[in-house]
Design an enzyme around this catalytic site. Structure first.
Site, PDB file in Angstrom:
ATOM      1  CG  ASP A 114      34.869  47.646 -13.593  1.00  0.00           C
ATOM      2  OD1 ASP A 114      33.807  48.258 -13.406  1.00  0.00           O
ATOM      3  OD2 ASP A 114      34.931  46.437 -13.866  1.00  0.00           O
ATOM      4  CG  ASP A 170      38.002  50.502  -8.436  1.00  0.00           C
ATOM      5  OD1 ASP A 170      38.732  50.482  -9.443  1.00  0.00           O
ATOM      6  OD2 ASP A 170      36.774  50.681  -8.486  1.00  0.00           O
ATOM      7  CE  LYS A 177      34.467  53.173  -6.380  1.00  0.00           C
ATOM      8  NZ  LYS A 177      35.425  52.152  -6.877  1.00  0.00           N
ATOM      9  CG  ASP A 216      40.973  52.061 -12.058  1.00  0.00           C
ATOM     10  OD1 ASP A 216      40.722  52.409 -13.224  1.00  0.00           O
ATOM     11  OD2 ASP A 216      40.083  51.873 -11.209  1.00  0.00           O
TER      12      ASP A 216
HETATM   13  O1  LIG Z   1      31.116  53.625 -15.887  1.00  0.00           O
HETATM   14  C1  LIG Z   1      31.206  53.029 -14.811  1.00  0.00           C
HETATM   15  O2  LIG Z   1      30.188  52.692 -14.199  1.00  0.00           O
HETATM   16  C2  LIG Z   1      32.590  52.840 -14.244  1.00  0.00           C
HETATM   17  O3  LIG Z   1      33.547  53.020 -15.187  1.00  0.00           O
HETATM   18  C3  LIG Z   1      32.882  51.512 -13.649  1.00  0.00           C
HETATM   19  O4  LIG Z   1      31.926  50.846 -13.483  1.00  0.00           O
HETATM   20  C4  LIG Z   1      33.846  51.693 -12.534  1.00  0.00           C
HETATM   21  O5  LIG Z   1      33.832  50.613 -11.666  1.00  0.00           O
HETATM   22  P1  LIG Z   1      34.928  50.533 -10.522  1.00  0.00           P
HETATM   23  O6  LIG Z   1      36.230  50.899 -11.161  1.00  0.00           O
HETATM   24  O7  LIG Z   1      34.516  51.506  -9.478  1.00  0.00           O
HETATM   25  O8  LIG Z   1      34.901  49.124 -10.066  1.00  0.00           O
HETATM   26 MG   LIG Z   2      38.174  51.248 -11.255  1.00  0.00          MG
END
Ligand SMILES: O=C(O)[C@H](O)[C@H](O)COP(=O)(O)O
Ligand SMILES: [Mg+2]
Length: 300
Positions: A26, A24, A220, A245
């Site tokens: 973010d 992942d 996901k 996370d």
């Molecule tokens: O709001 C969103 O799109 C998500 O919080 C964010 O983009 C999550 O990204 P990831 O943790 O899957 O990389």
């Molecule tokens: Mg994330």
């Protein structure tokens, strides 16, 4: 029971167990534009051990191509085909599963990432970052809104330029049950610079509430995304670990896919959530941060 990785021996045993890691982004690698500690060293360590790395993000604001640029800015070399985002997953779903007709358009509520991935599979779209949709909602502009029969789907994701006019246009479209209602992902929050901001789910929520419909969510922990990833990378679930996370997206995705699961505490969910009573998912492993895999191996 979830195993907390805190020493060198545990890191070695963990790395021994898997040959492919789904990362992942973010909250694991970075928080907004802030790179998390020893992420570069950890990625280099895994590559030096011959591990396969695939970056699976729900963040639809950037395309795979644009993400190679974000990685490069952090001094990390990642190729486009090592990235699988929810914007791409949505484009694949429209082209391969829905076989979306060439004479129809997708109304985008979201950013450039979605637009670029729709272009990459030859699907027409309107809305998104087009300034014509960043219009003040006045009686006149709202009165001018009408359903457009050439729109066959509404695709909604994290939209940093949201406005009432754009949402109204999208609602008019999905009030027609024949118009597909799709979401890149439904994360309620977005980890950015150590804070939790509104996520794509918050944006999609405005259309769920106003239309009474539930979208097909393509990020996901959807089966659609897992099937795409398994097919694209010929995954052996027993030798693959999902690193994330967030329990209800990343860890759920890994668990449903029969993969190993490793959670880090630098993003949305914290230790008390994992150790609490009846957690949604119990990750197989967890650690305070991803960089610990590298740091602990430096210990003698
Ligand atoms: O709001 C969103 O799109 C998500 O919080 C964010 O983009 C999550 O990204 P990831 O943790 O899957 O990389
Ligand atoms: Mg994330």
């Amino acid at each position: 029971m979830s195993t907390k990785i805190t020493n060198k021996e545990q890191v070695e045993a963990f790395l021994e167990s898997y040959d492919t890691f789904l990362f992942d982004c973010d909250g694991v690698l970075w928080s907004g534009t802030h790179l998390l500690p020893h992420v570069v060293e950890t990625i280099e360590l895994l590559r030096s051990r011959g591990k396969r790395l695939i970056f699976v993000t729900n963040n639809s604001t950037k395309s795979r191509k644009a993400y190679t640029g974000k990685f490069a800015k952090f001094g990390i070399t990642v190729s486009e085909n090592e990235i699988f985002g929810s914007a791409y997953s949505s484009a694949v779903y429209l082209s391969k599963v829905l076989n979306f007709p060439k004479d129809k358009k997708v109304l985008v509520v979201g950013e450039k990432g979605i637009e670029e991935e729709l272009e990459s599979v030859g699907i027409n779209y309107i809305g998104g970052t087009d300034p014509a949709y960043n219009v003040e909602a006045t009686d006149a502009s709202l009165a001018s809104l009408a359903r457009d029969e050439s729109i066959g789907a509404v695709l909604c994701g994290l939209d940093l330029h949201l406005n009432y006019y754009k949402i109204s246009k999208a609602l008019l479209q999905i009030q027609d049950p024949n118009c597909h209602f799709l979401a890149t992902n439904i994360d309620s929050t977005f980890p950015s610079a150590g804070r939790l901001l509104p996520g794509a789910g918050t944006i999609v929520g405005t259309l769920i509430t106003s239309s009474g419909r539930t979208p097909v969510a393509l990020g996901k922990p959807s089966d659609e995304m897992m099937n795409c990833v398994k097919e694209a990378y010929h995954l052996d679930p027993s030798k693959t670990c999902m690193v994330g996370d967030r329990l209800n997206t990343d860890m759920k995705f890994g668990e449903k896919g029969g993969l190993g699961t490793f959670m880090v505490l630098t993003g949305v969910d914290k230790e008390e959530t994992i150790l609490g009573t009846n957690p949604l998912v119990t990750p197989k492993f967890y650690a305070d941060r991803l960089g610990l895999l590298y740091e602990l191996l430096q210990n003698n």
